[in-house]
Design a protein around this motif. Structure first.
Motif, PDB file in Angstrom:
ATOM      1  N   MET A 183       0.823  -1.202   0.000  1.00 66.01           N
ATOM      2  CA  MET A 183       0.000   0.000   0.000  1.00 66.01           C
ATOM      3  C   MET A 183       0.862   1.260   0.000  1.00 66.01           C
ATOM      4  N   ALA A 184       0.961   1.910  -1.153  1.00 68.76           N
ATOM      5  CA  ALA A 184       1.753   3.138  -1.273  1.00 68.76           C
ATOM      6  C   ALA A 184       1.072   4.130  -2.208  1.00 68.76           C
ATOM      7  N   HIS A 185      -0.204   3.921  -2.482  1.00 70.09           N
ATOM      8  CA  HIS A 185      -0.850   4.555  -3.629  1.00 70.09           C
ATOM      9  C   HIS A 185      -1.098   6.050  -3.496  1.00 70.09           C
ATOM     10  N   THR A 186      -1.211   6.569  -2.287  1.00 71.65           N
ATOM     11  CA  THR A 186      -1.423   8.012  -2.179  1.00 71.65           C
ATOM     12  C   THR A 186      -0.152   8.800  -2.503  1.00 71.65           C
ATOM     13  N   ASN A 187       0.982   8.118  -2.648  1.00 74.65           N
ATOM     14  CA  ASN A 187       2.215   8.778  -3.080  1.00 74.65           C
ATOM     15  C   ASN A 187       2.408   8.735  -4.587  1.00 74.65           C
ATOM     16  N   ALA A 188       1.498   8.076  -5.308  1.00 75.85           N
ATOM     17  CA  ALA A 188       1.673   7.897  -6.749  1.00 75.85           C
ATOM     18  C   ALA A 188       1.697   9.225  -7.497  1.00 75.85           C
ATOM     19  N   VAL A 189       0.870  10.184  -7.059  1.00 75.86           N
ATOM     20  CA  VAL A 189       0.834  11.484  -7.734  1.00 75.86           C
ATOM     21  C   VAL A 189       2.190  12.162  -7.644  1.00 75.86           C
ATOM     22  N   ARG A 190       2.777  12.144  -6.455  1.00 72.66           N
ATOM     23  CA  ARG A 190       4.083  12.782  -6.267  1.00 72.66           C
ATOM     24  C   ARG A 190       5.160  12.099  -7.107  1.00 72.66           C
ATOM     25  N   PHE A 191       5.153  10.771  -7.108  1.00 72.41           N
ATOM     26  CA  PHE A 191       6.162  10.058  -7.888  1.00 72.41           C
ATOM     27  C   PHE A 191       6.020  10.350  -9.376  1.00 72.41           C
ATOM     28  N   TYR A 192       4.777  10.478  -9.847  1.00 73.07           N
ATOM     29  CA  TYR A 192       4.594  10.758 -11.274  1.00 73.07           C
ATOM     30  C   TYR A 192       5.039  12.176 -11.620  1.00 73.07           C
ATOM     31  N   THR A 193       4.640  13.161 -10.807  1.00 76.56           N
ATOM     32  CA  THR A 193       4.968  14.545 -11.137  1.00 76.56           C
ATOM     33  C   THR A 193       6.462  14.837 -10.982  1.00 76.56           C
ATOM     34  N   GLU A 194       7.178  14.042 -10.172  1.00 74.53           N
ATOM     35  CA  GLU A 194       8.611  14.265  -9.988  1.00 74.53           C
ATOM     36  C   GLU A 194       9.461  13.516 -11.009  1.00 74.53           C
ATOM     37  N   LEU A 195       8.834  12.709 -11.860  1.00 74.55           N
ATOM     38  CA  LEU A 195       9.567  11.931 -12.854  1.00 74.55           C
ATOM     39  C   LEU A 195      10.017  12.834 -14.010  1.00 74.55           C
ATOM     40  N   LYS A 196      11.283  12.763 -14.343  1.00 74.30           N
ATOM     41  CA  LYS A 196      11.821  13.595 -15.424  1.00 74.30           C
ATOM     42  C   LYS A 196      11.258  13.157 -16.770  1.00 74.30           C
ATOM     43  N   ASP A 197      10.826  14.144 -17.593  1.00 71.59           N
ATOM     44  CA  ASP A 197      10.223  13.855 -18.901  1.00 71.59           C
ATOM     45  C   ASP A 197       9.142  12.799 -18.765  1.00 71.59           C
TER      46      ASP A 197
END
Length: 466
Positions: free
Chosen positions: A261-275
């Motif tokens: 269970m880590a899904h509420t962090n998914a937005v942050r991980f996506y927006t911080e991904l380069k390109d």
């Protein structure tokens, strides 16, 4: 790097082992917003797809794996031992399938960010499922954060009573709460504890090493030195099998839901991904959840193969209390890490509660009065500690939270979000392969929430499955 996030997102970050850059708990905002340490300064305001993130695919994959792997994996051997036990082959299969499903739903959240332009989990919920229903996710995450605080309390009670045999579990938990946790939880600035983001994963890695080593070296086997010296829970290997399925398999699946269970962090991980793009994010999800699955499977199999049906909710409880020096070192490392992480997690829980109470009479009173803020803090900590005292089996806490809350956050919520984005893109009813999968995930999550919780309670409190 995001400079500020809603309190409920930070709560899940702490539950999953801390933020990539480390969490700094500062003075709680009067509006209930928890502040994240400003490692890189400002909040991310880039639109999805603009390439404003800075993390490479490899760095993000490692950070995601670190975010997933936490203390929950120490309960997995007990999941295999539940009821009549689960065989090695189906257990590894369940672990793998759970990782695949969790990784897929994690990816769908990133895809929803791409479609909506959301910058945090709350705004994603508002754009896909509506602001009026935001109380649902707020309540779910508060319950999840509370269950995590309870789990940490259970861990501390078990660990300290094992290290200090003269103390009972209850006296150990009450003592550490009064002497250490309460003073820390009442502090306005916990930035000095941000190091626990890194020591936590180190403690888990060392403990996993000890569990695997003891499995391989056979010291708890039939002729092992530690077995001859006497154990708190003697191995019960008669339950071991290659292919067995039982009601306990549901319990194992529930525990794995908590572990992934880590899904509420998914937005942050996506927006911080380069390109960033959904394709790149798919790679991050595959590597992150795949690596976590390997770690989970290794500890799960090693612990269960060593102790069988006697595997405890905290596998460290199975190891010798004094003769096994590596086990004692693992208990100390894990205990120190949890004592440092507990106040940070509690702060996130408190800030989530304050955020939900914002605009109410109770919320206004707490915001305006330091005495009321202290009273709320003490009351919440006492409630969590009493719950941890009553809930002596940390495996039960992990299984129930995974069955009820995990099923909602991992399957139901991402499925509903995906259906909403498909509808917005098509201008009508959600159709097609992705829509069918999303509907299936929602239904599956709902069934597992009810069935998993029921089976876990029956397995724990009755003899129905024995």
């Amino acid at each position: 790097v995001v400079g500020a996030r809603p309190a409920h997102v930070r709560a899940i970050a702490m539950l999953r082992g801390g933020d990539r850059a480390g969490v700094s708990a500062r003075k709680p905002s009067l509006r209930g917003r928890a502040q994240l340490s400003a490692v890189a300064g400002s909040q991310n305001t880039e639109q999805p797809g603009s390439g404003g993130g800075t993390m490479s695919v490899s760095a993000s994959s490692v950070a995601l794996m670190k975010n997933i792997v936490g203390g929950g994996l120490l309960a997995l051997p007990a999941g295999m031992a539940a009821a009549q036990g689960t065989g090695f082959v189906p257990a590894i299969g369940v672990c793998t399938v759970s990782a695949i499903l969790s990784g897929y739903t994690y990816w769908t959240i990133g895809e929803a960010v791409q479609a909506t332009g959301a910058t945090d989990f709350k705004s994603l919920w508002d754009k896909t499922l509506g602001k009026k229903s935001s109380w649902v996710i707020n309540s779910t995450i508060i319950c999840l954060a509370f269950s995590a605080v309870v789990m940490y309390g259970c861990f501390l009670g078990d660990l300290i009573s094992a290290l200090v045999p003269s103390l009972t579990r209850t006296s150990a938990l009450v003592g550490v709460t009064a002497a250490v946790l309460l003073p820390l939880c009442l502090q306005r600035d916990l930035s000095a504890l941000s190091f626990t983001s890194y020591t936590g994963i180190g403690a888990v890695a060392f403990t996993a090493f000890v569990i695997v080593k003891r499995w391989l070296d056979g010291t708890y086997g039939a002729a092992g030195n530690f077995l001859l010296a006497g154990l708190p829970y003697a191995p019960a290997l008669g339950q071991l099998s290659a292919m067995r399925l039982s009601a306990g398999t549901f319990v194992l699946f529930n525990m794995l839901s908590t572990a992934y269970m880590a899904h509420t962090n998914a937005v942050r991980f996506y927006t911080e991904l380069k390109d960033r793009s959904p394709r790149k994010f798919a790679t991050v999800c595959a590597v992150g959840f795949g690596s976590a699955a390997v770690a989970h499977a290794l500890v799960m199999v090693a612990g269960y193969a060593t102790f069988g049906g006697a595997s405890q909710g905290l596998i460290l409880n199975n190891l010798h209390l004094s003769a096994d020096k590596l086990a004692s070192a693992a208990r100390v490392a894990t205990g120190i890490s949890i004592m440092g992480s507990h106040p940070l997690l509690f702060t996130s829980l408190r800030d989530s509660v304050l955020s939900s109470l914002s605009g109410t009479k109770i919320g206004d009173a707490v915001n305006e009065s330091p005495a009321a803020w202290t009273a709320l803090s003490v009351g919440m900590l006492v409630l969590a500690t009493l719950t941890a005292i009553v809930a002596t089996d940390v495996g039960f806490v992990a299984s129930v939270s995974g069955a009820s809350l995990g099923a909602i956050l991992i399957f139901v919520v991402p499925g509903l979000m995906q259906l909403s984005t498909i509808q917005m893109a098509g201008g009508g009813a959600a159709k097609g392969g992705k829509a069918t999968i999303a509907k299936g995930l929602v239904a599956f999550g709902g069934v597992m929430a009810v069935l998993g919780t029921t089976v876990t309670c029956l397995e724990t409190f009755t003899d129905v499955f024995r």
